[in-house]
Design a protein around this motif. Structure first.
Motif, mmCIF file in Angstrom:
data_model
loop_
_atom_site.group_PDB
_atom_site.id
_atom_site.type_symbol
_atom_site.label_atom_id
_atom_site.label_comp_id
_atom_site.label_asym_id
_atom_site.label_seq_id
_atom_site.Cartn_x
_atom_site.Cartn_y
_atom_site.Cartn_z
ATOM 1 N N SER A 1 -22.021 -11.156 -8.246
ATOM 2 C CA SER A 1 -22.440 -11.843 -7.029
ATOM 3 C C SER A 1 -22.713 -10.840 -5.917
ATOM 4 C CB SER A 1 -21.366 -12.847 -6.597
ATOM 5 O OG SER A 1 -21.752 -13.531 -5.425
ATOM 6 N N ARG A 2 -21.819 -9.866 -5.731
ATOM 7 C CA ARG A 2 -22.008 -8.846 -4.699
ATOM 8 C C ARG A 2 -23.233 -7.987 -4.987
ATOM 9 N NH1 ARG A 2 -19.531 -9.664 0.166
ATOM 10 N NH2 ARG A 2 -17.410 -10.431 -0.143
ATOM 11 N N LEU A 3 -23.440 -7.642 -6.262
ATOM 12 C CA LEU A 3 -24.586 -6.823 -6.634
ATOM 13 C C LEU A 3 -25.899 -7.512 -6.265
ATOM 14 C CD1 LEU A 3 -26.072 -4.509 -8.081
ATOM 15 C CD2 LEU A 3 -25.740 -5.779 -10.233
ATOM 16 N N TYR B 1 -24.092 -17.442 0.071
ATOM 17 C CA TYR B 1 -23.608 -18.405 -0.910
ATOM 18 C C TYR B 1 -23.788 -17.856 -2.318
ATOM 19 C CZ TYR B 1 -23.465 -22.151 2.611
ATOM 20 O OH TYR B 1 -23.169 -22.927 3.714
ATOM 21 N N GLY B 2 -22.746 -18.005 -3.124
ATOM 22 C CA GLY B 2 -22.865 -17.852 -4.563
ATOM 23 C C GLY B 2 -23.076 -19.240 -5.139
ATOM 24 N N VAL B 3 -24.096 -19.395 -5.972
ATOM 25 C CA VAL B 3 -24.523 -20.723 -6.413
ATOM 26 C C VAL B 3 -24.538 -20.767 -7.936
ATOM 27 C CG1 VAL B 3 -26.314 -22.485 -6.187
ATOM 28 C CG2 VAL B 3 -25.983 -20.801 -4.348
ATOM 29 N N GLY B 4 -23.745 -21.664 -8.508
ATOM 30 C CA GLY B 4 -23.664 -21.792 -9.963
ATOM 31 C C GLY B 4 -24.108 -23.157 -10.442
ATOM 32 N N TYR C 1 -33.111 -17.925 1.586
ATOM 33 C CA TYR C 1 -33.650 -16.890 0.708
ATOM 34 C C TYR C 1 -32.820 -16.880 -0.567
ATOM 35 C CZ TYR C 1 -36.093 -15.174 4.853
ATOM 36 O OH TYR C 1 -36.901 -15.060 5.955
ATOM 37 N N VAL C 2 -33.479 -16.880 -1.703
ATOM 38 C CA VAL C 2 -32.797 -17.078 -2.985
ATOM 39 C C VAL C 2 -33.152 -15.959 -3.966
ATOM 40 C CG1 VAL C 2 -32.462 -18.648 -4.940
ATOM 41 C CG2 VAL C 2 -32.916 -19.577 -2.657
ATOM 42 N N ARG C 3 -32.127 -15.388 -4.588
ATOM 43 C CA ARG C 3 -32.315 -14.478 -5.721
ATOM 44 C C ARG C 3 -31.590 -15.085 -6.911
ATOM 45 N NH1 ARG C 3 -33.445 -9.053 -7.028
ATOM 46 N NH2 ARG C 3 -32.265 -8.325 -8.853
ATOM 47 N N SER C 4 -32.272 -15.214 -8.044
ATOM 48 C CA SER C 4 -31.708 -15.821 -9.247
ATOM 49 C C SER C 4 -31.309 -14.744 -10.253
ATOM 50 C CB SER C 4 -32.724 -16.765 -9.897
ATOM 51 O OG SER C 4 -33.089 -17.805 -9.009
ATOM 52 N N TYR C 5 -30.275 -15.055 -11.047
ATOM 53 C CA TYR C 5 -29.862 -14.147 -12.114
ATOM 54 C C TYR C 5 -29.115 -14.936 -13.187
ATOM 55 C CZ TYR C 5 -25.242 -14.133 -9.808
ATOM 56 O OH TYR C 5 -24.038 -14.498 -9.258
ATOM 57 N N ASN D 1 -28.293 -18.984 -21.587
ATOM 58 C CA ASN D 1 -29.274 -19.478 -20.615
ATOM 59 C C ASN D 1 -28.624 -20.002 -19.337
ATOM 60 O OD1 ASN D 1 -31.465 -18.984 -22.449
ATOM 61 N ND2 ASN D 1 -30.912 -20.881 -23.512
ATOM 62 N N ARG D 2 -27.665 -19.257 -18.847
ATOM 63 C CA ARG D 2 -26.997 -19.632 -17.603
ATOM 64 C C ARG D 2 -27.876 -19.268 -16.402
ATOM 65 N NH1 ARG D 2 -21.744 -20.847 -18.074
ATOM 66 N NH2 ARG D 2 -21.361 -20.284 -15.904
ATOM 67 N N HIS D 3 -27.712 -20.027 -15.317
ATOM 68 C CA HIS D 3 -28.519 -19.789 -14.118
ATOM 69 C C HIS D 3 -27.614 -19.740 -12.895
ATOM 70 C CE1 HIS D 3 -32.234 -19.857 -11.696
ATOM 71 N NE2 HIS D 3 -31.498 -20.543 -10.826
ATOM 72 N N ASN D 4 -27.676 -18.624 -12.176
ATOM 73 C CA ASN D 4 -26.914 -18.439 -10.947
ATOM 74 C C ASN D 4 -27.859 -17.962 -9.848
ATOM 75 O OD1 ASN D 4 -24.306 -18.619 -12.498
ATOM 76 N ND2 ASN D 4 -25.074 -16.693 -13.320
ATOM 77 N N GLU D 5 -27.399 -18.105 -8.616
ATOM 78 C CA GLU D 5 -28.228 -17.688 -7.485
ATOM 79 C C GLU D 5 -27.367 -17.116 -6.365
ATOM 80 O OE1 GLU D 5 -31.550 -21.238 -8.157
ATOM 81 O OE2 GLU D 5 -30.121 -21.380 -6.500
ATOM 82 N N VAL D 6 -28.011 -16.323 -5.513
ATOM 83 C CA VAL D 6 -27.454 -15.890 -4.232
ATOM 84 C C VAL D 6 -28.355 -16.444 -3.142
ATOM 85 C CG1 VAL D 6 -26.964 -13.922 -2.747
ATOM 86 C CG2 VAL D 6 -26.448 -13.778 -5.173
#
Length: 231
Positions: free
Chosen positions: A167-169, A191-194, A154-158, A203-208
């Motif tokens: 990351s915790r938020l 997982y924190g994903v960078g 399951y992935v949430r992008s920010y 335009n940075r992309h991160n995920e949980v």
């Protein structure tokens, strides 16, 4: 007869090549399933389903080089671990091989942490396709290889920066949606994903990520039935 056997052999050989490349899960960064803008190769995935709040992705087995760091904050532990891994890909390995950077970088974050105790964070670099089967051994005994299995996540992008607070938020926001969907997932870590280097500002992309257990769940909005026309 000979021609038939030859064709069967060629078809079988092509299938082996195809399956070998598909199972690696590492591919060019210009593919459709890629958020990588600074590396030649990126972790590939299949999109299973998508809601307004999260995605479900399927990842094939891949090999990573990993190291652990104990720290009070995720950012501090990740920085310590990143230095070791960067030394590995720039030549601190048997043979002094220079290995190209890939994306993303994974940080395994334990769920149960206490403010007065440090936690162990695991940082992992994805090995390029050329080194998935036979990577050079690290010279630092704090590094080891991790084989990630075939998984659904399951992935949430920010956007912005992947900090301890952000990351915790986003992990919290994702778990709220997963609970609403009655989804089963591994509660012990996420997982924190960078995907971007520290030098990239826009335009940075991160995920949980949370690893799904069993069949993944996607909530589909329920449509309100249309009212019958007024006579």
């Amino acid at each position: 007869m000979v021609r038939s056997l030859t064709m069967d052999f060629l078809v079988g050989l092509l299938m082996l090549v195809f399956l070998g490349s598909a199972e690696s899960g590492v591919g060019p960064s210009n593919s459709s399933s890629s958020f990588c803008t600074e590396s030649k190769e990126c972790l590939q995935f299949d999109l299973v389903c998508k809601t307004d709040e999260y995605e479900v992705r399927h990842y094939s087995p891949t090999r990573w080089v990993s190291t652990d760091a104990e720290a009070y904050f995720m950012g501090v532990g990740a920085a310590m671990a990143f230095r070791r891994l960067f030394q590995y890909i720039t030549g601190a390995n048997e043979g002094g091989v220079k290995i190209e950077m890939t994306a993303p970088v994974l940080v395994k974050i334990p769920e149960e942490t206490k403010m007065w105790e440090p936690a162990v964070y695991t940082l992992s670099f994805l090995l390029p396709s050329a080194y998935q089967d036979n990577p050079p051994a690290p010279t630092n005994d704090k590094l080891y290889f991790t084989d990630m299995p075939d998984i659904d996540v399951y992935v949430r992008s920010y956007g912005g920066w992947m900090l301890s607070v952000t990351s915790r938020l986003h992990a919290h926001l994702l778990t709220k949606e997963l609970q609403r969907a009655q989804a089963s997932y591994n509660h012990t870590y996420h997982y924190g994903v960078g995907y971007d280097s520290p030098l990239k500002l826009l335009n940075r992309h991160n995920e949980v990520w949370y690893v799904a257990e069993g069949d993944p769940e996607c909530l589909v909005p329920v449509e309100t039935p249309a009212e019958p026309p007024t006579p």
